[in-house]
Enzyme design. Structure first.
Site, PDB file in Angstrom:
ATOM      1  N   LYS A  48       0.915  -1.153   0.000  1.00 21.94           N
ATOM      2  CA  LYS A  48       0.000   0.000   0.000  1.00 21.94           C
ATOM      3  C   LYS A  48       0.946   1.193   0.000  1.00 21.94           C
ATOM      4  O   LYS A  48       1.545   1.531   1.011  1.00 21.94           O
ATOM      5  CB  LYS A  48      -0.877  -0.041   1.249  1.00 21.94           C
ATOM      6  N   GLU A  52       5.754  -1.562  13.304  1.00 26.37           N
ATOM      7  CA  GLU A  52       6.887  -0.851  13.915  1.00 26.37           C
ATOM      8  C   GLU A  52       6.437   0.586  14.047  1.00 26.37           C
ATOM      9  O   GLU A  52       6.175   1.243  13.042  1.00 26.37           O
ATOM     10  CB  GLU A  52       8.122  -0.922  13.006  1.00 26.37           C
ATOM     11  N   CYS A  58      12.133   7.589  13.868  1.00 28.42           N
ATOM     12  CA  CYS A  58      11.507   6.842  14.975  1.00 28.42           C
ATOM     13  C   CYS A  58      12.509   6.651  16.105  1.00 28.42           C
ATOM     14  O   CYS A  58      12.125   6.348  17.225  1.00 28.42           O
ATOM     15  CB  CYS A  58      10.994   5.505  14.484  1.00 28.42           C
TER      16      CYS A  58
HETATM   17  P1  NAP Z   1       1.197   6.915   9.433  1.00 30.07           P
HETATM   18  O1  NAP Z   1       0.408   8.159   9.362  1.00 30.07           O
HETATM   19  O2  NAP Z   1       0.815   5.924  10.464  1.00 30.07           O
HETATM   20  O3  NAP Z   1       1.092   6.269   7.959  1.00 30.07           O
HETATM   21  C1  NAP Z   1       1.753   5.075   7.570  1.00 30.07           C
HETATM   22  C2  NAP Z   1       0.924   4.360   6.509  1.00 30.07           C
HETATM   23  O4  NAP Z   1      -0.189   3.720   7.141  1.00 30.07           O
HETATM   24  C3  NAP Z   1       0.308   5.267   5.441  1.00 30.07           C
HETATM   25  O5  NAP Z   1       0.274   4.563   4.208  1.00 30.07           O
HETATM   26  C4  NAP Z   1      -1.096   5.509   5.943  1.00 30.07           C
HETATM   27  O6  NAP Z   1      -2.017   5.754   4.908  1.00 30.07           O
HETATM   28  C5  NAP Z   1      -1.418   4.174   6.597  1.00 30.07           C
HETATM   29  N1  NAP Z   1      -2.373   4.297   7.700  1.00 30.07           N
HETATM   30  C6  NAP Z   1      -2.195   5.021   8.835  1.00 30.07           C
HETATM   31  N2  NAP Z   1      -3.263   4.866   9.643  1.00 30.07           N
HETATM   32  C7  NAP Z   1      -4.112   4.029   9.027  1.00 30.07           C
HETATM   33  C8  NAP Z   1      -5.392   3.490   9.357  1.00 30.07           C
HETATM   34  N3  NAP Z   1      -6.000   3.785  10.498  1.00 30.07           N
HETATM   35  N4  NAP Z   1      -6.007   2.656   8.472  1.00 30.07           N
HETATM   36  C9  NAP Z   1      -5.402   2.356   7.294  1.00 30.07           C
HETATM   37  N5  NAP Z   1      -4.190   2.849   6.931  1.00 30.07           N
HETATM   38  C10 NAP Z   1      -3.556   3.665   7.764  1.00 30.07           C
HETATM   39  O7  NAP Z   1       2.753   7.216   9.666  1.00 30.07           O
HETATM   40  P2  NAP Z   1       3.686   8.287   8.917  1.00 30.07           P
HETATM   41  O8  NAP Z   1       3.285   9.658   9.337  1.00 30.07           O
HETATM   42  O9  NAP Z   1       3.740   7.985   7.492  1.00 30.07           O
HETATM   43  O10 NAP Z   1       5.138   7.996   9.547  1.00 30.07           O
HETATM   44  C11 NAP Z   1       5.628   8.627  10.701  1.00 30.07           C
HETATM   45  C12 NAP Z   1       5.582   7.670  11.880  1.00 30.07           C
HETATM   46  O11 NAP Z   1       6.269   6.481  11.576  1.00 30.07           O
HETATM   47  C13 NAP Z   1       6.271   8.218  13.140  1.00 30.07           C
HETATM   48  O12 NAP Z   1       5.475   7.967  14.264  1.00 30.07           O
HETATM   49  C14 NAP Z   1       7.564   7.425  13.213  1.00 30.07           C
HETATM   50  O13 NAP Z   1       8.104   7.288  14.517  1.00 30.07           O
HETATM   51  C15 NAP Z   1       7.119   6.117  12.659  1.00 30.07           C
HETATM   52  N6  NAP Z   1       8.225   5.313  12.144  1.00 30.07           N
HETATM   53  C16 NAP Z   1       8.555   4.160  12.774  1.00 30.07           C
HETATM   54  C17 NAP Z   1       9.627   3.405  12.327  1.00 30.07           C
HETATM   55  C18 NAP Z   1      10.009   2.127  13.024  1.00 30.07           C
HETATM   56  O14 NAP Z   1      10.766   1.361  12.451  1.00 30.07           O
HETATM   57  N7  NAP Z   1       9.542   1.859  14.211  1.00 30.07           N
HETATM   58  C19 NAP Z   1      10.377   3.846  11.212  1.00 30.07           C
HETATM   59  C20 NAP Z   1      10.001   5.018  10.583  1.00 30.07           C
HETATM   60  C21 NAP Z   1       8.920   5.739  11.063  1.00 30.07           C
HETATM   61  P3  NAP Z   1      -2.404   7.249   4.455  1.00 30.07           P
HETATM   62  O15 NAP Z   1      -1.172   8.067   4.537  1.00 30.07           O
HETATM   63  O16 NAP Z   1      -2.935   7.062   3.076  1.00 30.07           O
HETATM   64  O17 NAP Z   1      -3.429   7.728   5.409  1.00 30.07           O
END
Ligand code: NAP
Length: 528
Positions: free
Chosen positions: A181, A262, A299
């Site tokens: 996705k 993650e 992260c």
């Molecule tokens: P995000 O808003 O959670 O989005 C990630 C993906 O998931 C996007 O494709 C988003 O789709 C989808 N998504 C989110 N919520 C959803 C839901 N309720 N239902 C269906 N799909 C959903 O995260 P982000 O803003 O892209 O990334 C930043 C975050 O990632 C930070 O919190 C960071 O700490 C974390 N991160 C963690 C790691 C790790 O390895 N632990 C590494 C890098 C980043 P849409 O955008 O189309 O809504």
């Protein structure tokens, strides 16, 4: 650039719903129009992946490895086009793009090497024993792929945690087809990489459907994918809110499936007093870079720094503010990420009895002001709002009366990706109970270093107890990441000719196997 969905070996654009990516530095939309996937296109991608999964079982590990190596080569051959697209869609620097591309390529090649050595198969053979009571049957166990995997990448790693990133590479290595996705903030980077994967799949004669890449902005398509009966696992990198929502959704299915999410982390940093007195400026400088690099959009960014109120604490806070002020400010990845950062910052600053420092407001687009918040431990412990991740260039310094209070602060955290300690040798030895506590809380415990910069290596753990991830037993980085997409199967009293090559008496693959409890690469020599 087509803006279309990659569904197996075909491109598709059935939907009228479209979107564009955004350049956060110029403040303009990028030109390509992306077509969102429809439910029918999702169904087609899953159906192809199911067929591909069956076909993959009869494809050799050597061919699977060559597919991964070919993807790496195809990504490399995308050259400047990929780097430019990455920068246009993320606002991150060219150097960062090049580094991330190298890491992505390295990951793919590492998994190729890993699957050839055969250790991951964990082949185990216990021969029958008719003399034992009860009689022992012939048991032969190995790991096999789970089935089609859906991958969600995060906004802040358009390559290494995205289309051909760690989740995709590890799932393909495990023999699982992948449906990505695509992240709507870097859909163009995603399309280029998807094209590279498709070319590699065709060149190495992989089955149609081994990989698909679906565009979507919003939750509908992602939810449909996670709910789809043909999907067997999910790899997610992103926010706690998103990961938790998809984890809950997968558990509500008629047939629940694992979601390896993650998510965020505040990555507590503990600084002991002696080291602070000796290396104050160095530690402040090191932390300032780690907090602000690429606008703190990692992260593993140090989100909370804990130290005792020794004579040097105020000097340290001032030095940290000074160093943070000296750091270059970056545009954040997208206006929506900046908005989320500002909202989270407002929530933090609305807490009682804290003070803070913000860098000057700069004129560039989408720049989040770098911020250091200072609070005493008692106030920190009483305000839960201070404990969660702020994704951006902000860190909270918590000042404790003594090491006992520092212990209370550390124990107040939920699961983390990392906990770091800055201390002299004697401070580290004298505070082993804190190290022990950190080991229980985090996937990685760091000594005299910062958590940003996750080395891709077999001994890396990039994971941790909830809410850092939804499954603390695994890592998302390093070759062990493929264990998430494997399951064991045992064959009991199975005729030789029906067994997979990995478990036959003759070890034609020369892989390590545990035979009657002993690891060896030899054949099974029948006792009778
Ligand atoms: P995000 O808003 O959670 O989005 C990630 C993906 O998931 C996007 O494709 C988003 O789709 C989808 N998504 C989110 N919520 C959803 C839901 N309720 N239902 C269906 N799909 C959903 O995260 P982000 O803003 O892209 O990334 C930043 C975050 O990632 C930070 O919190 C960071 O700490 C974390 N991160 C963690 C790691 C790790 O390895 N632990 C590494 C890098 C980043 P849409 O955008 O189309 O809504």
């Amino acid at each position: 650039m087509t803006g279309k969905n990659t569904i197996g070996f075909n491109l598709s654009s059935d939907s009228k719903r479209t979107f564009q990516t955004f350049n956060p530095v110029t403040g303009n939309s990028n030109p390509t129009v992306f077509f969102e996937a429809t439910f029918e296109e999702v169904n087609e991608a899953v159906s192809l992946a199911q067929n591909a999964f069956v076909q993959l079982k009869s494809i050799s590990i050597e061919k699977r490895a060559s597919f991964l190596i070919e993807i790496a080569q195809e990504i490399n051959q995308l050259g400047d086009e990929l780097i430019q697209m990455y920068c246009l869609e993320s606002g991150l620097s060219e150097q960062r793009a090049i580094t991330e591309r190298s890491r992505t390529i390295f990951q793919l090649n590492s998994f190729a090497k890993e699957i050839l050595n055969g250790e991951w198969i964990k082949a185990s053979i216990d021969e029958a024993d008719s003399t034992s009571t009860p009689i022992k049957p012939d048991l032969r166990k190995m790991m096999i792929g789970l089935g089609p995997v859906v991958v969600f990448g995060a906004s802040n790693f358009p390559l290494a945690y995205s289309t051909a990133g760690g989740d995709t590479a590890s799932a393909l290595a495990a023999g699982c087809p992948v449906i990505v996705k695509s992240h709507p903030m870097h859909a163009g980077t995603g399309e280029l990489v998807a094209q590279a994967i498709t070319r590699a799949a065709k060149k190495t004669e992989m089955p149609n459907g081994i990989f698909s890449n679906l565009n979507a902005q919003g939750y509908e398509i992602g939810r449909h994918l996670v709910e789809h009966a043909g999907v067997r696992a999910v790899g997610f990198t992103g926010s706690l809110k998103g990961g938790r929502a998809l984890f809950d959704l997968a558990n509500q299915r008629e047939f629940p499936i694992p979601v390896f999410a993650e998510m965020g982390s505040v990555n507590p940093i503990v600084i002991f007093p002696q080291i602070l007195s000796e290396k104050l400026a160095k530690i402040a400088s090191h932390l300032a870079t780690s907090i602000t690099n690429d606008a703190g959009q990692f992260c593993t960014k140090p989100g909370i720094v804990i130290t005792t109120n020794s004579g040097f604490a105020n000097q340290f806070v001032n030095e940290l503010k000074l160093k943070v002020n000296e750091q270059v400010s970056f545009s954040m990845l997208n206006p929506s990420i900046l908005q989320r950062f500002e909202e989270r910052k407002k929530e933090i600053l609305s807490c009682d009895n804290l003070n803070f420092f913000e860098t000057e407001k700069l004129s560039g687009n989408n720049i989040g002001r770098q911020t250091i918040v200072v609070v005493d431990a008692k106030q920190f412990l009483s305000q839960q709002k201070l404990h969660d991740e702020a994704f951006g260039p902000l860190s909270i310094v918590v000042l404790c009366d003594d090491l006992g209070q520092l212990n209370s602060v550390l124990s107040s955290f939920d699961g983390q990706l990392t906990v770091s300690f800055f201390g002299t040798d004697s401070e580290i030895f004298a505070n082993q109970h804190l190290i022990q506590q950190a080991t229980e809380k985090a996937g990685r415990v760091i000594f005299n270093g910062v958590p940003t910069g996750v080395t891709v290596s077999p001994s890396m753990t990039h994971g941790g107890p909830f809410p850092a991830t939804t499954d603390a037993r695994f890592t998302a980085v390093g070759i062990d990441a493929m264990q998430r997409f494997l399951r064991p199967v045992t064959f009991q009293n199975c005729p030789q000719e029906m067994l997979p090559a990995e478990l036959r008496n003759i070890n034609s693959l020369s892989i390590p196997r545990r035979i009657n409890g002993e690891w060896t690469s030899k054949d099974v020599h029948k006792k009778d």
